[in-house]
Design an enzyme around this catalytic site. Structure first.
Site, PDB file in Angstrom:
ATOM      1  N   ALA A   1       0.862  -1.187   0.000  1.00  0.00           N
ATOM      2  CA  ALA A   1       0.000   0.000   0.000  1.00  0.00           C
ATOM      3  C   ALA A   1       0.895   1.233   0.000  1.00  0.00           C
ATOM      4  O   ALA A   1       2.041   1.176   0.461  1.00  0.00           O
ATOM      5  CB  ALA A   1      -0.873  -0.011   1.241  1.00  0.00           C
TER       6      ALA A   1
ATOM      7  N   GLY B   1       0.566  -5.228   0.735  1.00  0.00           N
ATOM      8  CA  GLY B   1      -0.565  -5.320  -0.184  1.00  0.00           C
ATOM      9  C   GLY B   1      -0.181  -5.913  -1.532  1.00  0.00           C
ATOM     10  O   GLY B   1      -1.029  -6.488  -2.220  1.00  0.00           O
TER      11      GLY B   1
ATOM     12  N   GLU C   1      -0.403  -9.506  -1.033  1.00  0.00           N
ATOM     13  CA  GLU C   1      -1.833  -9.836  -0.895  1.00  0.00           C
ATOM     14  C   GLU C   1      -2.543  -9.833  -2.246  1.00  0.00           C
ATOM     15  O   GLU C   1      -3.411 -10.671  -2.500  1.00  0.00           O
ATOM     16  CB  GLU C   1      -2.494  -8.856   0.083  1.00  0.00           C
ATOM     17  CG  GLU C   1      -2.001  -9.092   1.515  1.00  0.00           C
ATOM     18  CD  GLU C   1      -2.427  -8.001   2.481  1.00  0.00           C
ATOM     19  OE1 GLU C   1      -2.190  -6.807   2.177  1.00  0.00           O
ATOM     20  OE2 GLU C   1      -2.989  -8.330   3.534  1.00  0.00           O
TER      21      GLU C   1
ATOM     22  N   GLU D   1       4.092  -5.300   7.097  1.00  0.00           N
ATOM     23  CA  GLU D   1       3.245  -4.297   7.772  1.00  0.00           C
ATOM     24  C   GLU D   1       3.581  -4.162   9.250  1.00  0.00           C
ATOM     25  O   GLU D   1       3.505  -3.078   9.829  1.00  0.00           O
ATOM     26  CB  GLU D   1       1.757  -4.668   7.635  1.00  0.00           C
ATOM     27  CG  GLU D   1       1.200  -4.572   6.225  1.00  0.00           C
ATOM     28  CD  GLU D   1       1.300  -5.862   5.433  1.00  0.00           C
ATOM     29  OE1 GLU D   1       2.143  -6.731   5.767  1.00  0.00           O
ATOM     30  OE2 GLU D   1       0.525  -6.006   4.473  1.00  0.00           O
TER      31      GLU D   1
HETATM   32  C1  HXC Z   1       5.113   4.443  -0.817  1.00  0.00           C
HETATM   33  C2  HXC Z   1       7.102   3.538  -1.432  1.00  0.00           C
HETATM   34  C3  HXC Z   1       6.711   2.286  -0.959  1.00  0.00           C
HETATM   35  C4  HXC Z   1       5.412   2.169  -0.389  1.00  0.00           C
HETATM   36  C5  HXC Z   1       8.697   2.100  -1.747  1.00  0.00           C
HETATM   37  N1  HXC Z   1       8.342   3.393  -1.906  1.00  0.00           N
HETATM   38  N2  HXC Z   1       7.716   1.420  -1.171  1.00  0.00           N
HETATM   39  N3  HXC Z   1       6.298   4.609  -1.370  1.00  0.00           N
HETATM   40  N4  HXC Z   1       4.652   3.280  -0.342  1.00  0.00           N
HETATM   41  N5  HXC Z   1       4.938   1.005   0.049  1.00  0.00           N
HETATM   42  C6  HXC Z   1       9.130   4.462  -2.493  1.00  0.00           C
HETATM   43  C7  HXC Z   1      10.227   4.921  -1.564  1.00  0.00           C
HETATM   44  O1  HXC Z   1       9.719   5.833  -0.627  1.00  0.00           O
HETATM   45  C8  HXC Z   1      11.188   5.560  -2.523  1.00  0.00           C
HETATM   46  O2  HXC Z   1      10.701   6.855  -2.868  1.00  0.00           O
HETATM   47  C9  HXC Z   1      11.063   4.688  -3.773  1.00  0.00           C
HETATM   48  O3  HXC Z   1       9.811   4.005  -3.648  1.00  0.00           O
HETATM   49  C10 HXC Z   1      12.156   3.658  -3.867  1.00  0.00           C
HETATM   50  O4  HXC Z   1      12.203   2.943  -2.647  1.00  0.00           O
HETATM   51  P1  HXC Z   1      13.549   2.669  -1.829  1.00  0.00           P
HETATM   52  O5  HXC Z   1      13.131   2.342  -0.434  1.00  0.00           O
HETATM   53  O6  HXC Z   1      14.504   3.792  -2.023  1.00  0.00           O
HETATM   54  O7  HXC Z   1      14.107   1.389  -2.590  1.00  0.00           O
HETATM   55  P2  HXC Z   1      15.016   0.221  -2.007  1.00  0.00           P
HETATM   56  O8  HXC Z   1      16.090   0.775  -1.122  1.00  0.00           O
HETATM   57  O9  HXC Z   1      15.405  -0.593  -3.196  1.00  0.00           O
HETATM   58  O10 HXC Z   1      14.071  -0.639  -1.060  1.00  0.00           O
HETATM   59  C11 HXC Z   1      12.988  -1.343  -1.603  1.00  0.00           C
HETATM   60  C12 HXC Z   1      12.008  -1.812  -0.486  1.00  0.00           C
HETATM   61  C13 HXC Z   1      11.599  -0.586   0.361  1.00  0.00           C
HETATM   62  C14 HXC Z   1      12.663  -2.863   0.398  1.00  0.00           C
HETATM   63  C15 HXC Z   1      10.799  -2.434  -1.190  1.00  0.00           C
HETATM   64  O11 HXC Z   1      11.153   0.453  -0.521  1.00  0.00           O
HETATM   65  C16 HXC Z   1      10.484  -0.860   1.325  1.00  0.00           C
HETATM   66  O12 HXC Z   1      10.725  -1.460   2.373  1.00  0.00           O
HETATM   67  N6  HXC Z   1       9.267  -0.387   1.004  1.00  0.00           N
HETATM   68  C17 HXC Z   1       8.136  -0.470   1.906  1.00  0.00           C
HETATM   69  C18 HXC Z   1       7.617  -1.884   1.935  1.00  0.00           C
HETATM   70  C19 HXC Z   1       6.446  -1.995   2.906  1.00  0.00           C
HETATM   71  O13 HXC Z   1       6.558  -1.749   4.130  1.00  0.00           O
HETATM   72  N7  HXC Z   1       5.268  -2.419   2.376  1.00  0.00           N
HETATM   73  C20 HXC Z   1       4.088  -2.606   3.155  1.00  0.00           C
HETATM   74  C21 HXC Z   1       3.244  -1.374   3.081  1.00  0.00           C
HETATM   75  S1  HXC Z   1       1.837  -1.503   4.132  1.00  0.00           S
HETATM   76  P3  HXC Z   1      11.636   8.138  -2.870  1.00  0.00           P
HETATM   77  O14 HXC Z   1      10.693   9.266  -3.152  1.00  0.00           O
HETATM   78  O15 HXC Z   1      12.306   8.205  -1.541  1.00  0.00           O
HETATM   79  O16 HXC Z   1      12.593   7.863  -4.001  1.00  0.00           O
HETATM   80  C22 HXC Z   1       0.753  -2.405   3.263  1.00  0.00           C
HETATM   81  C23 HXC Z   1      -0.551  -2.588   3.950  1.00  0.00           C
HETATM   82  C24 HXC Z   1      -1.440  -3.474   3.143  1.00  0.00           C
HETATM   83  O17 HXC Z   1       0.970  -2.842   2.188  1.00  0.00           O
HETATM   84  C25 HXC Z   1      -2.733  -3.645   3.849  1.00  0.00           C
HETATM   85  C26 HXC Z   1      -3.891  -3.323   2.999  1.00  0.00           C
HETATM   86  C27 HXC Z   1      -3.926  -1.910   2.580  1.00  0.00           C
END
Ligand code: HXC
Length: 257
Positions: A65, A108, A111, A131
């Site tokens: 998400a 997500g 999912e 999450e």
């Molecule tokens: C918004 C995101 C994002 C996310 C990555 N980005 N994931 N933006 N939401 N989920 C953005 C970063 O902010 C960054 O933007 C750009 O994408 C590149 O990401 P990096 O982190 O610089 O890349 P990297 O170092 O290669 O790491 C990749 C990664 C990491 C391991 C996937 O991005 C990460 O941990 N992302 C979050 C994963 C996460 O927690 N997902 C769960 C979300 S909650 P900028 O602008 O800085 O370049 C969820 C809830 C679902 O999904 C429930 C139902 C809704």
């Protein structure tokens, strides 16, 4: 039809949806889910489409998400909007949907892949439910579909720690159907989708419905559903054609009726 956050194309009888927010690793924004749902609706309604492939980029299927959007939300916002309910549309698609996953399928994103009928993974794929590291928990079926798909041990490991698993572990535990080299991912998924699209669509759709029933009902109900659907296929011209073609030693020409 063109969209802001996805790319859509058709190849023969296969509809292909590519998540396309490269700067955010395909984070699943509100707009992206709206675009995805509109494209799914179009392919469902298109009689020329027999199967759908959902994919992302080589770096990310979807990193979850959109955390920037979620950060702005409070309890009343998510409750009133029934946040995430719209994501479920993918799980209600009646035609077969194949997730072709390369790179990150997190939160997500994992999912969404779990809502598809089968997952084909690139060898660089990484699956996870991170999450919990945000102080949240899976909210789009992660605790339920993952547990039904791979069991309690791996689900608790992933959901309570946020640990990512690689493609080979995902295949070993039954989360994905096949693992292929990254540069062959999309073509393999399209080939699998074309195989399905060349079959009798009513039979494929009923078989999908029956398999999904296994996750929703006690065994006796599932068996009854399977038998009713199996019986009903004897009313189709395609079943006549399929059996006749086998006995004639020729390929079947299904007409989806
Ligand atoms: C918004 C995101 C994002 C996310 C990555 N980005 N994931 N933006 N939401 N989920 C953005 C970063 O902010 C960054 O933007 C750009 O994408 C590149 O990401 P990096 O982190 O610089 O890349 P990297 O170092 O290669 O790491 C990749 C990664 C990491 C391991 C996937 O991005 C990460 O941990 N992302 C979050 C994963 C996460 O927690 N997902 C769960 C979300 S909650 P900028 O602008 O800085 O370049 C969820 C809830 C679902 O999904 C429930 C139902 C809704």
């Amino acid at each position: 039809m063109s969209y802001e956050t996805i790319l859509v194309e058709t190849r023969d009888a296969v509809g292909i949806i590519r998540l396309n927010r490269p700067k955010a690793l395909n984070a699943l924004s509100r707009q992206l889910i709206a675009d995805l749902n509109a494209a799914l609706d179009d392919f469902e309604a298109d009689a020329g489409i027999g199967a759908i492939v959902l994919t992302g980029s080589e770096k990310a299927f979807a990193a979850g998400a959109d955390i920037k959007e979620m950060q702005a939300l409070g309890y009343v916002d998510v409750f009133m909007d029934d946040f995430v309910a719209r994501w479920e549309q993918l799980s209600r698609v009646r035609k077969p949907v194949i997730a072709a996953v390369a790179g990150f399928a997190l939160g997500g994103g994992c999912e969404l892949a779990l809502m598809c009928d089968l997952v084909i993974a690139a060898d660089n794929a990484k699956f996870g439910q991170p999450e919990i590291t945000l102080g949240l928990m899976p909210g789009a079926g992660g605790t339920q579909r993952l547990a039904r798909s791979v069991g309690k041990a791996k689900t608790m490991d992933m959901v309570l720690t946020g640990r990512m698993i690689d493609a080979s572990e995902a295949e070993r535990i039954g989360l994905v159907s096949r693992v292929v080299p990254t540069d062959e991912l999309v073509e393999t998924a399209i080939a699998v989708a074309q195989k399905m699209a060349g079959l009798s669509l009513p039979a494929v759709m009923m078989a999908k419905e029956a398999v999904n029933r296994a996750f929703e009902s006690p065994l006796a109900d599932g068996i009854r559903t399977e038998r009713r659907l199996f019986h009903s296929l004897f009313a189709t011209e395609d079943a006549r054609e399929g059996m006749e073609a086998f006995l004639d030693k020729r390929p079947a020409a299904f007409r989806n009726r």
